[in-house]
Design a protein around this motif. Structure first.
Motif, PDB file in Angstrom:
ATOM      1  N   ASP A  42       0.760  -1.305   0.082  1.00  0.00           N
ATOM      2  CA  ASP A  42      -0.066   0.158   0.023  1.00  0.00           C
ATOM      3  C   ASP A  42       0.788   1.346   0.052  1.00  0.00           C
ATOM      4  OD1 ASP A  42      -2.185  -1.552   0.048  1.00  0.00           O
ATOM      5  OD2 ASP A  42      -2.475  -1.433   2.225  1.00  0.00           O
ATOM      6  N   LEU A  43       2.066   1.117   0.429  1.00  0.00           N
ATOM      7  CA  LEU A  43       2.956   2.331   0.712  1.00  0.00           C
ATOM      8  C   LEU A  43       3.685   2.535  -0.659  1.00  0.00           C
ATOM      9  CD1 LEU A  43       4.170   1.609   3.986  1.00  0.00           C
ATOM     10  CD2 LEU A  43       2.293   3.279   3.436  1.00  0.00           C
ATOM     11  N   LEU A  44       3.604   1.661  -1.634  1.00  0.00           N
ATOM     12  CA  LEU A  44       4.449   1.695  -2.766  1.00  0.00           C
ATOM     13  C   LEU A  44       4.422   3.050  -3.655  1.00  0.00           C
ATOM     14  CD1 LEU A  44       4.753  -1.957  -4.326  1.00  0.00           C
ATOM     15  CD2 LEU A  44       6.561  -0.720  -3.304  1.00  0.00           C
ATOM     16  N   GLY A  45       3.241   3.905  -3.596  1.00  0.00           N
ATOM     17  CA  GLY A  45       2.956   4.750  -4.379  1.00  0.00           C
ATOM     18  C   GLY A  45       3.461   6.255  -3.482  1.00  0.00           C
ATOM     19  N   GLN A  46       4.016   5.969  -2.060  1.00  0.00           N
ATOM     20  CA  GLN A  46       4.163   7.055  -1.269  1.00  0.00           C
ATOM     21  C   GLN A  46       5.762   7.015  -1.174  1.00  0.00           C
ATOM     22  OE1 GLN A  46       2.152   6.948   2.392  1.00  0.00           O
ATOM     23  NE2 GLN A  46       0.671   5.838   1.725  1.00  0.00           N
ATOM     24  N   PRO A  47       6.554   7.801  -1.959  1.00  0.00           N
ATOM     25  CA  PRO A  47       8.064   7.775  -2.104  1.00  0.00           C
ATOM     26  C   PRO A  47       8.775   7.869  -0.952  1.00  0.00           C
ATOM     27  CG  PRO A  47       7.017   9.166  -3.881  1.00  0.00           C
ATOM     28  CD  PRO A  47       6.097   8.705  -2.916  1.00  0.00           C
ATOM     29  N   ASP A  48       8.029   9.097   0.150  1.00  0.00           N
ATOM     30  CA  ASP A  48       8.824   9.516   1.151  1.00  0.00           C
ATOM     31  C   ASP A  48       8.746   8.419   2.095  1.00  0.00           C
ATOM     32  OD1 ASP A  48       9.025  11.848   0.331  1.00  0.00           O
ATOM     33  OD2 ASP A  48       7.528  13.001   1.312  1.00  0.00           O
ATOM     34  N   MET A  49       7.647   7.600   2.312  1.00  0.00           N
ATOM     35  CA  MET A  49       7.561   6.562   3.386  1.00  0.00           C
ATOM     36  C   MET A  49       8.504   5.450   2.845  1.00  0.00           C
ATOM     37  SD  MET A  49       5.488   7.073   5.843  1.00  0.00           S
ATOM     38  CE  MET A  49       5.462   5.126   6.296  1.00  0.00           C
ATOM     39  N   MET A  50       8.553   5.005   1.529  1.00  0.00           N
ATOM     40  CA  MET A  50       9.259   4.030   0.917  1.00  0.00           C
ATOM     41  C   MET A  50      10.744   4.101   1.134  1.00  0.00           C
ATOM     42  SD  MET A  50       7.594   1.605   0.355  1.00  0.00           S
ATOM     43  CE  MET A  50       8.721   0.632  -0.103  1.00  0.00           C
ATOM     44  N   ALA A  51      11.128   5.616   0.896  1.00  0.00           N
ATOM     45  CA  ALA A  51      12.501   5.936   1.460  1.00  0.00           C
ATOM     46  C   ALA A  51      13.008   5.857   2.640  1.00  0.00           C
ATOM     47  CB  ALA A  51      12.816   7.564   0.947  1.00  0.00           C
ATOM     48  N   THR A 184      22.156   4.053   2.654  1.00  0.00           N
ATOM     49  CA  THR A 184      21.886   3.332   1.405  1.00  0.00           C
ATOM     50  C   THR A 184      20.536   4.283   1.345  1.00  0.00           C
ATOM     51  OG1 THR A 184      22.510   1.385   2.072  1.00  0.00           O
ATOM     52  CG2 THR A 184      20.696   1.248   0.759  1.00  0.00           C
ATOM     53  N   GLY A 185      19.845   4.687   2.166  1.00  0.00           N
ATOM     54  CA  GLY A 185      18.545   5.449   2.256  1.00  0.00           C
ATOM     55  C   GLY A 185      18.849   6.767   1.173  1.00  0.00           C
TER      56      GLY A 185
END
Lengths: 224, 247
Positions: A42-51, A184-185
């Motif tokens: 569900d978070l794949l569309g939220q770049p900030d969260m994924m980062a 890495t982040g």
């Protein structure tokens, strides 16, 4: 150094014939990546969260797969008394440590090389700074195996070796995992090498300290 | 003959247990020595100290006049070791195992020639490119003789080399062992097989509770039966003594 390379080559030749360690490390690493990608779908569309999440996922996969491999590293030497055979040879004991560290590092690099493309696809990343990520992974992995090889030797002669290794290893690698995850982040969010210079410095210092300490104390870990 | 190994006032303790208790021993060049004793007598500990795998708590071991504690790598280069463990890597072929150990012993020139020659002497040349895991116990022991003699050691230490071998394999092992390597190699063997040792050894030692309780040349011993009686009297006397003291 030549003797260490012979030991590493012997380990890798044995491993490539059976692929016992490599297969289990790779499968474990891929399972971790796939499970996390499903969980965080569900978070794949939220770049900030994924980062924030993805670098941790990647290093969890590397760390656990690496621990699995390290637990077998000296177990193989215990079969047929091979470690004693090595100890009877007129070589410096630190050569055994260096050789084992090299072979463990090579196996981890192979697993990482195969895991990263799957990670990129599942987490929808586009890594532009390949030298940057390669440097972070190299330094993080080297620090991890420097400590791990020493503790693998230490725990190999104990009865509860499978439990002992992670119990000893995981607290000790925190100083290498934290800067590796942070660097890495930063790299994954298009940061340059300059923006991770403090993490790189930390990783280099940690790697050097543990590689040198490992060589100095290895003799005592394999003493009867 | 000169002493090749001198053990002086050697003691070793593991925690509160004394494994070796003030041992003195001189072994001459070319001698074939058998060491007997019950489990826990200190035989393996003595061999491990001679091979520099473990350090003594007290005393010294000199090999060819070189102190084992100060120059362990030099000593290890002079010693070949055979044990009930084969020290072989199952996933490597016989040839790969020997090439690997040759390199560990610093042999760089003519490795292939030397490996082929030693494989031939232990009758394994035809199976040189097969993995050690496919070998029988007897073949593995012959390969371990090849590994131990590859660097032409002056001393051969053997810790229960007959373990796991059937009668035929043991006889074959013995034949290969005695016919391979230089005749002036000093051989020290821990064994429980009195008959076999009596056939091939020059000198018999009995160890018990970390001490050498019997040390005679074979020529000074009347017969195998006489030696067996001596052995049992030493071991049983101590067992009785222990029983009484525990009681």
């Amino acid at each position: 150094m030549k003797k260490s390379l012979y030991i590493a080559a012997k380990d890798l030749k044995s491993e490539f014939r059976t692929k016992q360690m490599l297969n289990s490390m790779l499968i474990f690493s891929l399972i971790v990546i796939v499970i996390f990608s499903i969980s965080f779908g569900d978070l794949l569309g939220q770049p900030d969260m994924m980062a924030k999440l993805a670098p941790g996922v990647l290093w969890v996969a590397f760390t656990f797969a690496g621990t699995l491999g390290l637990s077998r590293s000296f177990a193989g030497e215990m079969e047929n008394g091979c470690l004693e055979g090595l100890k009877l040879s007129p070589i410096d004991r630190s050569s055994i440590y260096i050789g084992k560290t090299i072979s463990n590092a090579v196996l981890m690099f192979i697993v990482e090389l195969l895991t990263i493309p799957i990670f990129i696809v599942l987490f929808n990343y586009n890594i532009s700074n390949i030298p940057g990520i390669a440097l972070v992974i190299f330094l993080g992995t080297f620090g991890f195996v420097s400590v791990g090889t020493l503790l693998s030797a230490l725990s190999a002669s104990t009865r509860a070796r499978e439990i002992m290794l992670p119990v000893l290893l995981l607290p000790l690698i925190i100083p290498v995992i934290i800067p590796a995850v942070m660097a890495t982040g930063t790299i994954l969010t298009d940061g340059g090498i300059g923006s991770i210079s403090s993490e790189i410095r930390l990783l280099i210092v940690y790697d050097l300290i543990f590689f040198v300490v490992g060589q100095l104390v290895f003799e005592y870990t394999v003493m009867d | 003959m000169d002493s090749i190994i001198s053990v002086r006032s050697l003691s070793k303790s593991f925690g509160r247990r004394n494994a070796l208790n003030n041992i003195d021993l001189e072994i001459k060049k070319g001698e074939i020595v058998a060491i007997f004793g019950p489990n826990g007598a200190g035989k393996t500990t003595l061999l491990k100290i001679m091979s520099t795998i473990i350090n003594p708590s007290k005393g010294t071991v000199l090999v060819n006049g070189i102190a084992a504690k100060e120059h362990p790598e030099k000593i290890r280069g002079m010693i070949g070791a055979i044990s009930h463990e084969t020290y072989l890597y199952d996933e490597l072929t016989a040839r790969e195992n020997l090439v690997f150990f040759a390199r560990m012993y610093g042999i760089e020139n003519d490795i292939d020639k030397r490996v082929d020659s030693i494989l031939k002497s232990v009758n394994l040349l035809k199976r040189a490119d097969e993995r050690a895991i496919s070998f029988s116990r007897g073949m593995k022991q012959r390969l371990s003789i090849a590994r131990a003699l590859l660097h032409q050691p002056e001393i051969l230490l053997m810790d229960e080399p007959y373990t796991g071998l059937d009668q035929h394999a043991a006889a074959n092992f013995e034949r290969v062992l005695m016919s391979t390597g230089d005749s002036d190699v000093t051989r020290i063997m821990i064994t429980h097989n009195i008959e076999r040792a009596f056939e091939i050894c020059d000198r018999m030692l009995i160890m018990d509770r970390g001490e050498i309780r019997f040390d005679k040349l074979k020529t000074e011993i009347e017969s195998v039966e006489h030696f067996r009686e001596q052995y049992l009297s030493i071991v049983e006397k101590d067992t009785d003594a222990e029983g009484i003291s525990n009681f």
